[in-house]
Design a protein around this motif. Structure first.
Motif, PDB file in Angstrom:
ATOM      1  N   GLY A 186      33.319  63.035 -16.096  1.00  0.00           N
ATOM      2  CA  GLY A 186      32.976  62.317 -15.043  1.00  0.00           C
ATOM      3  C   GLY A 186      31.853  61.425 -14.761  1.00  0.00           C
ATOM      4  O   GLY A 186      31.365  61.250 -13.656  1.00  0.00           O
ATOM      5  N   GLY A 187      31.354  60.936 -15.927  1.00  0.00           N
ATOM      6  CA  GLY A 187      30.472  59.931 -15.893  1.00  0.00           C
ATOM      7  C   GLY A 187      29.149  60.498 -16.241  1.00  0.00           C
ATOM      8  O   GLY A 187      28.016  59.970 -16.081  1.00  0.00           O
ATOM      9  N   LEU A 194      23.385  60.956 -16.040  1.00  0.00           N
ATOM     10  CA  LEU A 194      24.525  59.860 -16.259  1.00  0.00           C
ATOM     11  C   LEU A 194      24.725  59.808 -17.823  1.00  0.00           C
ATOM     12  O   LEU A 194      23.841  59.686 -18.846  1.00  0.00           O
ATOM     13  N   TRP A 195      25.980  59.479 -17.976  1.00  0.00           N
ATOM     14  CA  TRP A 195      26.202  59.229 -19.449  1.00  0.00           C
ATOM     15  C   TRP A 195      26.382  57.703 -19.583  1.00  0.00           C
ATOM     16  O   TRP A 195      27.432  56.885 -19.143  1.00  0.00           O
ATOM     17  N   ASN A 196      25.124  57.122 -20.160  1.00  0.00           N
ATOM     18  CA  ASN A 196      25.054  55.780 -20.378  1.00  0.00           C
ATOM     19  C   ASN A 196      23.869  55.653 -21.488  1.00  0.00           C
ATOM     20  O   ASN A 196      23.352  56.420 -21.947  1.00  0.00           O
ATOM     21  N   THR A 197      23.491  54.412 -21.817  1.00  0.00           N
ATOM     22  CA  THR A 197      22.341  53.906 -22.734  1.00  0.00           C
ATOM     23  C   THR A 197      21.144  53.927 -22.086  1.00  0.00           C
ATOM     24  O   THR A 197      20.038  53.628 -22.855  1.00  0.00           O
ATOM     25  N   PHE A 198      21.073  54.140 -20.776  1.00  0.00           N
ATOM     26  CA  PHE A 198      19.823  53.908 -19.961  1.00  0.00           C
ATOM     27  C   PHE A 198      19.230  55.103 -19.477  1.00  0.00           C
ATOM     28  O   PHE A 198      18.073  55.055 -19.209  1.00  0.00           O
ATOM     29  N   VAL A 199      19.837  56.363 -19.712  1.00  0.00           N
ATOM     30  CA  VAL A 199      19.171  57.530 -19.405  1.00  0.00           C
ATOM     31  C   VAL A 199      19.096  58.485 -20.603  1.00  0.00           C
ATOM     32  O   VAL A 199      19.764  58.280 -21.602  1.00  0.00           O
ATOM     33  N   THR A 200      17.692  58.890 -20.829  1.00  0.00           N
ATOM     34  CA  THR A 200      17.380  59.749 -21.899  1.00  0.00           C
ATOM     35  C   THR A 200      16.913  60.973 -21.572  1.00  0.00           C
ATOM     36  O   THR A 200      16.055  60.977 -20.751  1.00  0.00           O
ATOM     37  N   HIS A 201      17.739  62.050 -22.101  1.00  0.00           N
ATOM     38  CA  HIS A 201      17.204  63.357 -21.986  1.00  0.00           C
ATOM     39  C   HIS A 201      17.074  63.980 -23.235  1.00  0.00           C
ATOM     40  O   HIS A 201      18.139  64.352 -23.777  1.00  0.00           O
ATOM     41  N   PRO A 202      15.992  64.476 -23.593  1.00  0.00           N
ATOM     42  CA  PRO A 202      16.077  65.453 -24.970  1.00  0.00           C
ATOM     43  C   PRO A 202      16.895  66.426 -24.547  1.00  0.00           C
ATOM     44  O   PRO A 202      16.707  67.269 -23.495  1.00  0.00           O
ATOM     45  N   LEU A 203      17.541  66.934 -25.759  1.00  0.00           N
ATOM     46  CA  LEU A 203      18.262  68.077 -25.996  1.00  0.00           C
ATOM     47  C   LEU A 203      17.438  69.394 -27.027  1.00  0.00           C
ATOM     48  O   LEU A 203      17.128  68.629 -28.025  1.00  0.00           O
ATOM     49  N   ARG A 204      17.344  70.345 -26.587  1.00  0.00           N
ATOM     50  CA  ARG A 204      16.716  71.542 -27.493  1.00  0.00           C
ATOM     51  C   ARG A 204      17.700  72.268 -27.696  1.00  0.00           C
ATOM     52  O   ARG A 204      18.406  72.880 -26.934  1.00  0.00           O
TER      53      ARG A 204
END
Length: 143
Positions: free
Chosen positions: A105-106, A119-129
């Protein structure tokens, strides 16, 4: 006496604790090393909050509607496995492309924990552990 069966625990590597149901129980309380780290949802599910390579002693007690707490179960020892958590920093689209997040759903979601990474895009960055194989949590500035 009122039995409270709702409080939380920080998320890390999961340990699964399960038990047989008790007739008349309104909830269950899980004790780790003699104290109550968190009550499980019913039915039992993974209990997060344990670092890798650590052993714990668990017992479970059923609570009745009257507030009576049943005797604790037999002791069970559980150990987390693995190594130190790995962190991946990339935009959310790259996390999806690498298989470290799933889109819906985006939005992107961390595998295992199901927590939103935004959001699923190239502008949002969230590190994942990654705390266990197939189990990640979004972390901002904590890697």
């Amino acid at each position: 006496m009122v039995v409270t069966c709702a409080y939380s625990l920080p998320v890390s590597a999961p340990i699964t604790v399960s038990w047989q149901t008790v007739r008349g129980a309104v909830c269950y309380q899980v004790f780790r090393d003699g104290s109550r780290p968190a009550p499980p949802p019913v039915p039992p599910s993974p209990t997060p909050g344990s670092p890798p390579d650590t052993s714990y002693i668990y017992t479970v007690a059923a609570a009745e509607a009257s507030g009576t707490m049943e005797a604790k179960s037999a002791v069970v020892t559980a150990s987390t496995s693995g190594s130190a958590p790995r962190c991946f920093t990339a935009d959310n689209d790259a996390q999806v492309q690498a298989g470290r997040a799933t889109p819906s759903g985006g939005f992107t979601y961390a595998p295992g924990s199901g927590q939103s990474a935004g959001l699923w895009n190239t502008f949002v960055t969230h590190p994942l552990r990654q705390t266990a194989p197939g189990y990640c949590i979004p972390v901002d500035g904590q890697c």
